[in-house]
Design a protein around this motif. Structure first.
Motif, PDB file in Angstrom:
ATOM      1  N   ASP A 408       0.818  -1.228   0.000  1.00 28.30           N
ATOM      2  CA  ASP A 408       0.000   0.000   0.000  1.00 28.30           C
ATOM      3  C   ASP A 408       0.844   1.267   0.000  1.00 28.30           C
ATOM      4  OD1 ASP A 408      -2.393  -1.293  -0.155  1.00 28.30           O
ATOM      5  OD2 ASP A 408      -2.766  -1.315   2.010  1.00 28.30           O
ATOM      6  N   ASN A 469      -5.031  -3.628  -7.307  1.00 33.86           N
ATOM      7  CA  ASN A 469      -4.264  -3.378  -6.079  1.00 33.86           C
ATOM      8  C   ASN A 469      -4.045  -1.887  -5.837  1.00 33.86           C
ATOM      9  OD1 ASN A 469      -3.990  -6.078  -5.450  1.00 33.86           O
ATOM     10  ND2 ASN A 469      -1.901  -6.277  -6.223  1.00 33.86           N
ATOM     11  N   ALA A 472      -7.567   1.646  -4.809  1.00 34.23           N
ATOM     12  CA  ALA A 472      -8.015   2.368  -3.605  1.00 34.23           C
ATOM     13  C   ALA A 472      -7.097   3.543  -3.284  1.00 34.23           C
ATOM     14  CB  ALA A 472      -8.082   1.409  -2.414  1.00 34.23           C
ATOM     15  N   SER A 540     -13.785   0.993  -6.732  1.00 37.16           N
ATOM     16  CA  SER A 540     -12.838   1.050  -5.613  1.00 37.16           C
ATOM     17  C   SER A 540     -12.260   2.457  -5.467  1.00 37.16           C
ATOM     18  CB  SER A 540     -11.718   0.028  -5.847  1.00 37.16           C
ATOM     19  OG  SER A 540     -10.659   0.219  -4.946  1.00 37.16           O
ATOM     20  N   SER A 544     -13.020   5.006  -2.287  1.00 31.05           N
ATOM     21  CA  SER A 544     -11.893   5.302  -1.394  1.00 31.05           C
ATOM     22  C   SER A 544     -11.349   6.712  -1.546  1.00 31.05           C
ATOM     23  CB  SER A 544     -10.739   4.320  -1.645  1.00 31.05           C
ATOM     24  OG  SER A 544     -11.187   3.006  -1.536  1.00 31.05           O
ATOM     25  N   LYS A 620     -20.357  -0.321   0.425  1.00 35.25           N
ATOM     26  CA  LYS A 620     -18.990  -0.815   0.643  1.00 35.25           C
ATOM     27  C   LYS A 620     -18.820  -2.212   0.038  1.00 35.25           C
ATOM     28  CE  LYS A 620     -17.202   2.580   3.097  1.00 35.25           C
ATOM     29  NZ  LYS A 620     -17.564   3.639   2.140  1.00 35.25           N
ATOM     30  N   GLU A 623     -12.218  -4.936  -0.057  1.00 33.88           N
ATOM     31  CA  GLU A 623     -11.065  -4.290  -0.692  1.00 33.88           C
ATOM     32  C   GLU A 623     -10.472  -5.211  -1.756  1.00 33.88           C
ATOM     33  OE1 GLU A 623      -6.933  -1.989   0.620  1.00 33.88           O
ATOM     34  OE2 GLU A 623      -7.863  -3.414   1.987  1.00 33.88           O
ATOM     35  N   LYS A 625      -7.641  -6.908  -3.423  1.00 34.65           N
ATOM     36  CA  LYS A 625      -6.240  -7.237  -3.127  1.00 34.65           C
ATOM     37  C   LYS A 625      -5.867  -8.539  -3.838  1.00 34.65           C
ATOM     38  CE  LYS A 625      -4.151  -4.093  -1.019  1.00 34.65           C
ATOM     39  NZ  LYS A 625      -3.056  -3.481  -1.778  1.00 34.65           N
TER      40      LYS A 625
END
Length: 668
Positions: A408, A469, A472, A540, A544, A620, A623, A625
């Motif tokens: 991240d 990835n 966000a 996403s 975010s 929501k 996430e 990933k």
């Protein structure tokens, strides 16, 4: 080769070489050997010259194979070389260039002959050829062949790790690395991955095992140092004393050493130096990759991979409580710099992948750097020129990006690095863009290229995983990057409609027939998976960091009609809710602001609206990933790939394509 020979065409008629491969046995103490290895020869570095040398050596080697059972001369040549390696370190300290030169010549001859032997015979037959030396001298038993093989391998590794890299030792170190590569070249002639054999066992378990970490470290430093071949003026300065032999050496050595400056002044040097000015660095990297990708044994792991997996930074003062086997320390800053500078080659990209994927210390270090653009930009350039790269190089570059985007902090920091004038990006002038936006542009371009040309699902999956990835943490997306995200969605939408139409027409036209239908259902399924993924990526970002990305909202509103058809589609209904909310919210605010709005006014309305949109109005989702996981049997991919690099990029090495079994020549 052989006293004073300088032309490839002369080799077959050279008296010393004819004696070596002939029917007379030469004892190790015979003055013949001293004469044989006092030659000068323009050793090839280009593939064309290497081919000529190979063609000249083959008949000599075949004659030697025929006569060696009676003479044992091949084993004797190896012993002459081994006798000289014991004094190489002292010779280097004493600047005894003549001694080093002759040791190099002996090894060069061994390597040329060995390369043909390996092509012509099995490992068992090679051992027999080495055992014939003892038989020729009247002793018996085949244990000697094992000993001589292991002794040669062990001596080569000792030479690489113990002899310092200087102008006078450059070519013998290069030759030692190259000879080890040649030993492993049995793999080229087998379709199946080799998992055993005497050479394999000696390197993995024998006397060589204790030198594992030193060998890996030395090969890495050879790569890091990027030393060019020494100019010939540094070698064999004429001396007044030294008698006839030194006089001979001074007179003939320039030809040999001219070679290892890639041709010396005059001839084809400029071309070759441009093509490969760093033969030792290149060859060391290839050998390192070959060693790292050897398969584990039945009950022992590959020690070279262990060494690559666990080495630490010289700045790391922490003592590891459970010390891993074969660990060592190396300067991470120097290694990082070399990796950044060398990414134009497949092998440097493969090393970067190996370190990122397998060495946690190096991965942590790279991700902590504040100049990640130095590493990421060359990787993006590889992907940008996807048309000119082989598919394996593109895969490696893409997987490196995927591994980096698992972090991240990396995903945040790349949007803070601002680049000026990216010269290689030719579709549009980018006077100022963040590294993050450029990364998005290049990955999207790769997806579009793949959709129109190669249609490789693996490539699609990794590209989308990297974008997911990052999504966000998208920040302040460049206007062009935002447009390209929506343009890709438009392309996918168009493709979806086309396949849907083809499927419908096909069904109508084929009713009542038993003929097999084209598999449109599968095509449709793949496209819908990609569309779903793109919608999740956009979603996403909106959930975010909507207020950080007005350009994406602008592009979304500008092409809002694209999303209409997916609103009621069962595969996309849930994810479309948020996009509908955002499009509806901003459309309403723009209507309230009046008609005929300028671009600047629209952007202003979007900026204010982004602050006003309540975040709880957006549903929501988990996430996004994705983590890179290597295939179950990675050696099936990596070993052929590494050997295709040796085949294509090994300096001074030429193999005829006929008989290569490991990979098809179009992929090699």
């Amino acid at each position: 080769m052989g006293a004073n020979t300088s032309q490839v065409s002369d080799l077959s008629e050279n008296p010393s070489l004819k004696a070596l491969v002939g029917t007379q046995s030469m004892s190790e103490n015979d003055p013949f050997w001293n004469q044989l290895i006092s030659f000068t020869f323009i050793s090839p570095t280009s593939s064309g010259d290497s081919k000529l040398l190979e063609e000249a050596v083959i008949p000599l080697a075949k004659t030697l194979i025929e006569n060696n059972p009676r003479t044992g001369n091949f084993g004797a040549l190896i012993r002459v070389f081994l006798g000289r390696t014991k004094e190489l370190k002292i010779s280097t300290e004493c600047q005894d260039q003549l001694f080093i030169w002759q040791a190099h010549n002996a090894l060069f001859m061994i390597r040329c002959l060995l390369k043909v032997f390996i092509r012509e015979m099995s490992e068992a037959e090679l051992h027999l050829q080495l055992s014939y030396q003892e038989r020729a001298l009247g002793s018996c038993g085949e244990g000697g062949s094992e000993d001589l093989l292991e002794e040669l391998l062990s001596n080569l590794i000792h030479l690489i790790v113990e002899v310092p890299l200087l102008d006078i030792t450059y070519s013998i170190l290069f030759e030692a690395v190259t000879t080890l590569l040649v030993f492993f070249s049995y793999q080229l002639f087998h379709k199946d991955i080799l998992r055993d054999g005497s050479i394999y066992r000696h390197i993995m378990k024998g006397r060589c095992l204790s030198l594992t970490s030193r060998l890996v470290k030395t090969l890495l430093y050879n790569f890091i140092r990027q030393e060019k071949c020494p100019p010939p003026t540094h070698v064999f300065e004429p001396k007044a004393e030294g008698g006839l032999l030194y006089g001979l050496a001074s007179g003939v050595a320039s030809g040999l050493w001219t070679v290892f400056t890639l041709g010396g002044a005059g001839s084809k040097v400029a071309i070759d130096q441009e093509h490969n000015p760093l033969p030792l660095s290149n060859q060391s990297l290839l050998l390192l990759l070959v060693l790292a990708n050897l398969t584990d044994g039945p009950d022992w792991p590959n020690p070279y991979r262990q060494a690559i997996t666990c080495f630490r930074n010289t700045q790391d003062t922490s003592s590891s409580s459970a010390e891993q086997p074969h660990t060592f320390q190396i300067n991470f800053n120097s290694l990082y710099t070399a990796l950044c500078e060398q990414q134009r080659s497949d092998q440097a990209t493969l090393l970067l992948y190996t370190l990122l994927h397998q060495n946690a210390n190096m991965r942590t270090y790279m991700l902590s750097r504040t100049d990640m653009d130095n590493l990421v930009l060359p990787i993006l350039e590889i992907l940008y020129h996807v048309e000119d790269r082989n598919s394996h190089h593109v895969y490696m570059a893409l997987i490196i990006l995927l591994i980096l985007t698992e972090d991240d902090a990396f995903n945040r920091s790349i949007h803070e690095v601002v680049l000026k004038n990216v010269s290689w990006y030719s579709e549009r002038t980018l006077t100022e863009i963040s590294l993050g936006s450029l990364l998005i542009l290049v990955v999207i371009r790769t997806i579009q290229f793949n959709m129109t040309r190669t249609r490789d699902k693996y490539l699609h999956t990794n590209c989308l995983a990297a974008l997911a990835n990052m999504s966000a943490q998208f920040r302040c997306l460049h206007q062009y990057a935002a447009q390209r995200i929506i343009s890709l969605f438009a392309l996918l939408s168009k493709k979806h409609n086309k396949v849907l139409e083809q499927a419908t027409q096909s069904l109508r036209g084929r009713q009542g027939e038993n003929a097999a239908l084209p598999d449109y259902a599968q095509d449709l399924n793949v496209i819908e998976e990609v569309i779903r993924m793109m919608l999740e990526i956009i979603n996403s970002c909106l959930c975010s960091s909507l207020h950080h990305n007005p350009n994406l909202v602008y592009a979304l509103l500008y092409k809002r009609e694209l999303f209409e058809q997916f609103r009621t589609h069962p595969s996309f209904q849930d994810i479309m809710q948020n996009l509908d909310t955002v499009i509806g919210f901003f459309s309403q605010r723009l209507e309230q602001a009046g008609s005929d709005l300028s671009v600047e006014r629209v952007q202003e309305v979007i900026m204010k609206g982004a602050q006003a949109l309540p975040t709880d109005r957006l549903k929501k989702f988990p996430e996004l990933k994705f983590k890179y996981v290597e295939e179950d049997q990675p050696e099936d991919f990596f070993i052929p790939y590494v050997w295709s690099l040796v085949f294509n990029s090994g300096v001074g090495l030429h193999w005829s394509p006929h008989g290569i079994e490991l990979f098809s020549m179009d992929s090699g």
